[in-house]
Design a protein around this motif. Structure first.
Motif, PDB file in Angstrom:
ATOM      1  N   TYR A 300       0.865  -1.177   0.000  1.00 56.19           N
ATOM      2  CA  TYR A 300       0.000   0.000   0.000  1.00 56.19           C
ATOM      3  C   TYR A 300       0.904   1.229   0.000  1.00 56.19           C
ATOM      4  N   GLY A 301       0.295   2.414   0.011  1.00 55.69           N
ATOM      5  CA  GLY A 301       1.100   3.637   0.011  1.00 55.69           C
ATOM      6  C   GLY A 301       1.604   3.958  -1.387  1.00 55.69           C
ATOM      7  N   PHE A 302       2.343   5.043  -1.499  1.00 59.35           N
ATOM      8  CA  PHE A 302       2.702   5.541  -2.816  1.00 59.35           C
ATOM      9  C   PHE A 302       4.196   5.823  -2.976  1.00 59.35           C
ATOM     10  N   VAL A 352     -11.674  10.750   7.678  1.00 57.57           N
ATOM     11  CA  VAL A 352     -12.542   9.755   7.049  1.00 57.57           C
ATOM     12  C   VAL A 352     -12.058   9.454   5.633  1.00 57.57           C
ATOM     13  N   LEU A 353     -11.634  10.479   4.896  1.00 61.04           N
ATOM     14  CA  LEU A 353     -11.128  10.266   3.537  1.00 61.04           C
ATOM     15  C   LEU A 353      -9.918   9.334   3.540  1.00 61.04           C
ATOM     16  N   LEU A 354      -9.019   9.503   4.506  1.00 64.47           N
ATOM     17  CA  LEU A 354      -7.874   8.599   4.580  1.00 64.47           C
ATOM     18  C   LEU A 354      -8.331   7.181   4.928  1.00 64.47           C
ATOM     19  N   GLY A 359      -6.335   3.262  -0.874  1.00 64.26           N
ATOM     20  CA  GLY A 359      -5.805   2.753  -2.135  1.00 64.26           C
ATOM     21  C   GLY A 359      -5.768   3.770  -3.244  1.00 64.26           C
ATOM     22  N   SER A 360      -6.176   4.997  -2.968  1.00 68.18           N
ATOM     23  CA  SER A 360      -6.264   6.018  -4.013  1.00 68.18           C
ATOM     24  C   SER A 360      -5.409   7.224  -3.666  1.00 68.18           C
ATOM     25  N   LEU A 361      -4.445   7.541  -4.532  1.00 70.86           N
ATOM     26  CA  LEU A 361      -3.614   8.722  -4.321  1.00 70.86           C
ATOM     27  C   LEU A 361      -4.463   9.988  -4.363  1.00 70.86           C
ATOM     28  N   ALA A 362      -5.453  10.013  -5.275  1.00 73.92           N
ATOM     29  CA  ALA A 362      -6.324  11.186  -5.378  1.00 73.92           C
ATOM     30  C   ALA A 362      -7.077  11.416  -4.073  1.00 73.92           C
ATOM     31  N   MET A 368      -5.539  15.612   2.281  1.00 71.47           N
ATOM     32  CA  MET A 368      -4.556  16.614   2.677  1.00 71.47           C
ATOM     33  C   MET A 368      -5.076  18.020   2.417  1.00 71.47           C
ATOM     34  N   THR A 369      -5.773  18.199   1.293  1.00 71.83           N
ATOM     35  CA  THR A 369      -6.320  19.512   0.939  1.00 71.83           C
ATOM     36  C   THR A 369      -7.422  19.933   1.905  1.00 71.83           C
ATOM     37  N   VAL A 370      -8.350  19.006   2.176  1.00 70.91           N
ATOM     38  CA  VAL A 370      -9.446  19.295   3.117  1.00 70.91           C
ATOM     39  C   VAL A 370      -8.885  19.571   4.508  1.00 70.91           C
ATOM     40  N   LEU A 371      -7.849  18.832   4.880  1.00 75.26           N
ATOM     41  CA  LEU A 371      -7.212  19.062   6.179  1.00 75.26           C
ATOM     42  C   LEU A 371      -6.657  20.473   6.263  1.00 75.26           C
ATOM     43  N   GLY A 372      -6.046  20.952   5.184  1.00 72.20           N
ATOM     44  CA  GLY A 372      -5.514  22.311   5.174  1.00 72.20           C
ATOM     45  C   GLY A 372      -6.595  23.338   5.440  1.00 72.20           C
TER      46      GLY A 372
END
Length: 459
Positions: A300-302, A352-354, A359-362, A368-372
């Motif tokens: 998993y991971g990127f 929740v998104l994480l 399995g999705s980089l997007a 990360m964007t919503v967290l910001g």
């Protein structure tokens, strides 16, 4: 009192200085591995190039806040930035001596650079007293955001400079920024009105410094818990030192921090919410950054390299600054507590998104964007919550304590991320399974819920 300088110019200068302070303070994060390999020190030792900066900022904050409560505010602010420049010189110049000596000088320089983190409350104090009320509120919000999400601004650039030109060049970039911020502050910060020179509570400063250092040490350095009795002893001793500090502060005529003021319900609630929410925010931030760099072969991971992982923080910072602009404008309609709740919900949504999108980089980048946006909103509205009913003369002192609370919360969040992932890692494995990240991210939800409830209570 308001400054005779144009308000937009002073506001922009204050935010620029705060942004530089955040970038310089976070320089250690993308360079830890480079420090270890270049200076041939263990990775755990190299971590101190980041940890010592946090320690220094937490210890210096209340002292600078008290010095900045009177006619020495400009001198104190410029002096602290000058010390940051000196620290930058020590980090950028390869001085004579072996690798051990070079590492010691580097850590000392990073400690001096940490003083800049303690100066953010002074910048907010300038905004509150020198700008018109409407612009003051928005500027303080922007300063709070810059000191938090500004971490992601320099991360990719510093990583790229290190990759192309080496460790010292990356630290030299921080030195150039420090010099520029000192020049901007010298030209923009107004001179203070005459008044009585504030008395310094040296005993209180020493006790608060030692107590805070102990707390940060046990939450940021897992090694002190080996054996567990050592960590427990440090934590207990720190609690005793902080209790002694509270006794001293209640008795001295000019305390470092007015505990009676800090004990007001609104201030106490805001600081408590900042502590709990700070744990949750930095927990998910740490999980996301680690997940993006999980090495290939883990299933998993990127496996993003350092520069690419740093670039992933760009939307985090961008949306954080957007939230910093939007949040103050929402306050008249929803109230500061409503903005906090919405921002906390954004942080929870990132968790929740994480959890559902490993399995999705997007999906992870969206998290990360919503967290910001969530972190930016919480940061923007927190000064308004903590300063409710606080006299203008106590702005720097009260906000410096809030900065310590935030630093401790972030440190606990970082340590908790490591603890949860370590607990999920099978014996003999180097990384936890993907499910370890899912479980760890769900811990964020109750933390943000508790923080929101604390803020929602009005009495």
């Amino acid at each position: 009192m308001t400054s005779d300088r144009p308000a937009p110019r002073l506001s922009a200068a204050l935010v620029a200085v705060a942004l530089v302070v955040a970038v310089v303070g976070s320089l250690g994060a993308p360079l830890i591995t480079s420090v270890a390999t270049t200076l041939r020190v263990p990775l755990a030792a190299a971590q101190w190039t980041l940890t010592v900066t946090l320690f220094a900022g937490a210890i210096a904050g209340p002292l600078l806040g008290r010095l900045g409560a009177g006619p020495l505010r400009r001198v104190t602010l410029l002096g602290s930035l000058a010390v940051v420049v000196l620290g930058g010189v020590l980090t950028a110049l390869p001085l004579p001596g072996g690798a051990g000596a070079a590492f010691g000088v580097l850590v000392a320089g990073r400690g001096l650079q940490g003083l800049g983190l303690g100066a953010v409350a002074l910048l907010m104090s300038v905004a509150r007293t020198e700008l018109p009320e409407a612009r003051s509120a928005s500027t303080i919000a922007a300063l709070s955001v810059a000191s938090t999400v500004g971490i992601g601004v320099g991360y990719p650039l510093v990583g790229l400079i290190d990759q192309l030109a080496g460790l010292r060049a990356a630290y030299a970039f921080g030195l150039v920024l420090s010099v520029a911020s000192l020049v901007v502050a010298w030209r923009s910060i107004p001179r203070d009105a005459p008044g009585p020179t504030p008395r310094l509570d040296i005993a209180g400063a020493v006790l608060l410094g030692l107590g805070t250092l102990g707390v940060l040490l046990v939450v940021a350095e897992p090694a002190v818990w080996t054996p567990p009795i050592v960590g427990a002893a440090i934590l207990a001793l720190s609690a005793l030192v902080l209790a002694a500090w509270a006794v001293v502060e209640l008795r001295v005529p000019a305390p470092l921090a007015d505990l009676r003021l800090l004990g007001r319900p609104a201030v106490l609630r805001a600081n408590s919410a900042m502590l709990v929410s700070g744990v949750g925010m930095y927990l998910i931030f740490s999980l996301l950054t680690r997940f993006l760099q999980t090495p290939a072969g883990s299933g998993y991971g990127f496996a993003l390299p350092g520069v690419a992982a740093g670039a992933a923080l760009i939307p985090f910072s961008a949306l954080g600054f957007v939230a910093g602009r939007v949040a103050p404008r929402m306050v008249p309609r929803t109230g500061a507590r409503g903005v906090f709740a919405l921002s906390a919900a954004a942080v929870a949504a990132a968790a929740v998104l994480l959890a559902v999108g490993t399995g999705s980089l997007a999906a992870v980048l969206l998290a990360m964007t919503v967290l910001g946006f969530g972190v930016g909103g919480v940061s923007a509205v927190m000064p308004r919550l903590v300063l409710e009913g606080v006299p203008a003369a106590e702005t720097a002192s009260v906000l410096s304590i809030n900065q310590i609370v935030r630093s401790v919360g972030f440190s606990i969040g970082s340590a908790l991320a490591g603890l949860l992932l370590a607990a999920a890692t099978p014996a003999g494995a180097l990384v936890p399974p993907a499910g370890g990240y899912v479980v760890a991210s769900l811990w964020v939800l109750p933390l943000l819920a508790v923080g929101t409830l604390i803020v929602a209570v009005r009495r």
